[in-house]
Structures are given as structure tokens and as C-alpha cells.
Design an enzyme around this catalytic site. Structure first.
Site, mmCIF file in Angstrom:
data_model
loop_
_atom_site.group_PDB
_atom_site.id
_atom_site.type_symbol
_atom_site.label_atom_id
_atom_site.label_comp_id
_atom_site.label_asym_id
_atom_site.label_seq_id
_atom_site.Cartn_x
_atom_site.Cartn_y
_atom_site.Cartn_z
ATOM 1 N N ASP A 93 0.820 -1.218 0.000
ATOM 2 C CA ASP A 93 0.000 0.000 0.000
ATOM 3 C C ASP A 93 0.846 1.257 0.000
ATOM 4 O OD1 ASP A 93 -1.871 -2.182 1.244
ATOM 5 O OD2 ASP A 93 -3.114 -0.568 0.429
ATOM 6 N N ASN A 137 1.809 -2.973 4.110
ATOM 7 C CA ASN A 137 0.778 -3.762 3.421
ATOM 8 C C ASN A 137 -0.209 -4.275 4.473
ATOM 9 O OD1 ASN A 137 -0.229 -4.964 0.919
ATOM 10 N ND2 ASN A 137 0.352 -6.927 1.804
ATOM 11 N N LYS A 138 -1.162 -5.027 4.041
ATOM 12 C CA LYS A 138 -2.236 -5.532 4.899
ATOM 13 C C LYS A 138 -1.684 -6.161 6.183
ATOM 14 C CE LYS A 138 -5.689 -5.161 4.409
ATOM 15 N NZ LYS A 138 -6.414 -4.035 5.064
#
Ligand code: MRU
Length: 369
Positions: free
Chosen positions: A248, A258-259
Site C-alpha cells: 500500500d 501492506n495488509k
């Protein structure tokens, strides 16, 4: 053939311009995998709601959708104040993925100098370009990522499918088409490399179980959904050849946001000498940030997403059921940061580089200060 599914009438992408030439059609990702619902966005409000509610999600798609949000806002009022307000409204929808800010800044920089009566046409033209660029960039990421998968297949003596572990959804649903991490898998599949994908379910929103599994199923790619904590066990038993995730926001030094849960997968990968790669378009690089842990804003979402699980019951009814005691608190951190030292390579549209400032500047020398 692009990765997006064919709905029978035309090639479907995660976002398209409506037949009226001005509204925008998205796939409502909150309805997947149980239903393919196309939703029409006709105003700035619609776009802001779609991003906030995660009807559209994934860093590149959020950026592309926000670009169309500005188009819709300018149709109502093409003036300077309205442009500024729309930009601020869209920028506030989700804090972590930098593609949102990138797309808004790019649009505003091009539109602000135009006369008000030229802005709507200019906005739609640029939004379409952003989408087209995303598709081309992701296809290139797919080619470079597939080269890594091909090498893993060679290392395995071409004797068995390559086992790839991925987290969240970094597929065509998260971009305009192809995806990033999954683009590598789609291109490898196209090349005839046998694959098996371990799909982290990705609590609390279950983007892996709901979206990645659905995408892979549509393409006939062998996959297995696992609980988020299973990856380390599989790596210890030699059942993962490489990990590929999306991003991201990636810092100028190669830290990857990121997630939530990506970091733990990278730790397990390092401990087990499993290569850990991150696939990202250059629009996901935040060149203004060096230290991802200190500087990247981490979205905290409604704790209710942790407290409840949403799914379809045996009668076909979508239900949210509570999985924890009423009195217990829940916290919902949506992203984490994987330090560059745990990342074996960044897969970009220009090739694969070390996760470091020197690595990134080697591919993007125009960013040299
Ligand atoms: O909260 P989400 O679903 O928007 O998070 C998405 C991810 O973390 C993806 O891995 C990331 O955006 C890369 S998508 C190509």
C-alpha cells in the site's frame, strides 16, 4: 487476455466508465464471492462512500477511483474551491495507501491550471489515462514476477508445481486490471508453469478468502485458503517456494506497508529461508518517507470488523455473526510495516530490485535528489 473476468457482454475491469459516458461502474467487492454486483457511482458522495466502505479497495484501484471522484465533483462545480474541497474529501477516505494521494495530486496539478470550462474534459481524459497506465504497469510487473516464479520452478527441477504464498488481495480486483502479486501468478500460469497458491484468509475483512480465492478460481489456478497463522508452519515443512504480496505504500528505502499480518509472514519467511517478494507499481512508492514504521499512517478501522464475521449461511442469507464476548474490546489495525531488511526483492514495472534506496534508485534514477 487481461485477467479481469468476462461478464458475457464485454471485458470487465474493476472500474469502467458507464455507457452514459460520465458515471462510473465498479464491482462492489463487499458482495464477493457470493455475488457479482456492479454498482454505478454518479457523484463525489458515491465515490467517497465506495472507498470508505471498501466496495473498491486495493491501493491502485483506490487511486483510480478517486480520480473519477474528482471528475464527478467537477461536473457539479468546476471551480477552484470545489476542486480543493473534493480533493480533501477524497484524500480523507483512507489514510494508508499512497496511490490515493498520488492520483489526487496528479489530477489537481493538471486540472488547476485549466480554465474552469476545460476541467471536466481534462479530468475524464486523465482519469482514463491513469487507468490505462495502471493496466500496462501491472502487466509489466506480472512479467517480471513470473520470471521469479519460473526460476523457482527450475530450482525445483520442474518436478512439481511452484508453491506461492500470498496475503490479502493484490489481484485484478485491487487494481484496474491484472493486479500486482497476482499478476505474477497470472503471467506464470499463462506461460504454463504449474502453480499452487496458498491464500491467507486475511482477517478481519477476508480479502484472501473472499477475493483472491475467487479470482484464482475464475482463472482455474490451483489454490488453498489457509488461516492467517498457517504460513509459518507450511514454510517450516518446505511447502512454500516463495511469498509474493502487494504493497500500500513503500518507502524510498524499501520498507513495505501492506495488509496487517504481512510483517509476520516476512519474519517466518526469513526464518525459513523462503524468498519474500513484494510487487508494486511505482505509484505506490512514497519518495518522501524513509522510515516506514515511524512515518506511515496506519488505518484503524471499526472494531466491529474484528468482533463479527460476515458470511453466507446454508440458506444463502448473508449474515454477520459475533465471535467474541460482548464486553471485550477489539482493535482493528488494518496495515503493518515490513522493514526492508526482510524483503528479498521489490517487483516493479521496471524490473526487480533490492528493497533499498540504492535498489529503487537503480530502477528509478530520475528520483535521485
Ligand atoms: O484494505 P485493502 O483491502 O484496501 O488492502 C489492500 C492490500 O493490502 C493490498 O495488498 C495492497 O493494496 C496492494 S493491491 C495491488
Amino acid at each position: 487476455m487481461p485477467a479481469g473476468i468476462d461478464d458475457g457482454s464485454r471485458e470487465r475491469r474493476s472500474i469502467v466508465l458507464g455507457d452514459d459516458g460520465w458515471s462510473v461502474e465498479i464491482i462492489d467487492q463487499t458482495a464477493l464471492p457470493h455475488a457479482l454486483v456492479v454498482r454505478r457511482l454518479a457523484s463525489l458522495d458515491d465515490v467517497a462512500e465506495a472507498i470508505t466502505a471498501m466496495r473498491v479497495r486495493g491501493a491502485p484501484l483506490i487511486g483510480a477511483t478517486a480520480a473519477y471522484g474528482l471528475c464527478l465533483a467537477l461536473r457539479e462545480d468546476p471551480g477552484d474551491a470545489a476542486l480543493k474541497q473534493a480533493r480533501a474529501r477524497l484524500a480523507a477516505t483512507r489514510p494508508t495507501a499512497v496511490n490515493l494521494r498520488w492520483a489526487l495530486d496528479d489530477m489537481v496539478a493538471r486540472l488547476a491550471p485549466l480554465a474552469a470550462d476545460a476541467r471536466v474534459a481534462g479530468a475524464y481524459a486523465r482519469a482514463a489515462e491513469i487507468c490505462a497506465e495502471d493496466v500496462a504497469v501491472n502487466r509489466a510487473i506480472g512479467e517480471h514476477g513470473a520470471d521469479l516464479i519460473a526460476r523457482a520452478w527450475e530450482r525445483a527441477g520442474r518436478a512439481r508445481p511452484v508453491a506461492v504464498l500470498t496475503h490479502c488481495n493484490a489481484g485484478w480486483l485491487a487494481t484496474v486490471d491484472w493486479g500486482t502479486a497476482l499478476a505474477a501468478i497470472y503471467v506464470a500460469h499463462e506461460r504454463g508453469i504449474p502453480l499452487h497458491v496458498w491464500v491467507d484468509e486475511t482477517r478481519p475483512r477476508n480479502q484472501g478468502a473472499a477475493l483472491t480465492a475467487w479470482e484464482l478460481g475464475q482463472r482455474g489456478i490451483d489454490h488453498t485458503v489457509i488461516v492467517d497463522n498457517a504460513g509459518g508452519h507450511l514454510m517450516q515443512h518446505g511447502r512454500v517456494d516463495l511469498c509474493i504480496t502487494g504493497s500500500d505504500r513503500t518507502t524510498a528505502t524499501g520498507d513495505v506497508c501492506n495488509k496487517i499480518g504481512t510483517y509476520l509472514k516476512a519474519l517466518a519467511a526469513r526464518d525459513n529461508r523462503v524468498p519474500f517478494y513484494v510487487a508494486l507499481p511505482s505509484t505506490t512508492i512514497d519518495w518522501t518517507i524513509d522510515d516506514g514504521i515511524a512515518a506511515i499512517p496506519i488505518e484503524e478501522r471499526d472494531p466491529d470488523e474484528v468482533a463479527r464475521v460476515v458470511g453466507r449461511d446454508d440458506d444463502g442469507v448473508i449474515r454477520a455473526v459475533r465471535v467474541m464476548p460482548e464486553g471485550s474490546a477489539a482493535a482493528n489495525f488494518a496495515f503493518d510495516v515490513t522493514p526492508a531488511r526482510l524483503v528479498d526483492g521489490l517487483i516493479t514495472e521496471r524490473g526487480v530490485c533490492p528493497a533499498s534506496r540504492a535498489g529503487l534508485l537503480g530502477l528509478f534514477p530520475e528520483r535521485q535528489a
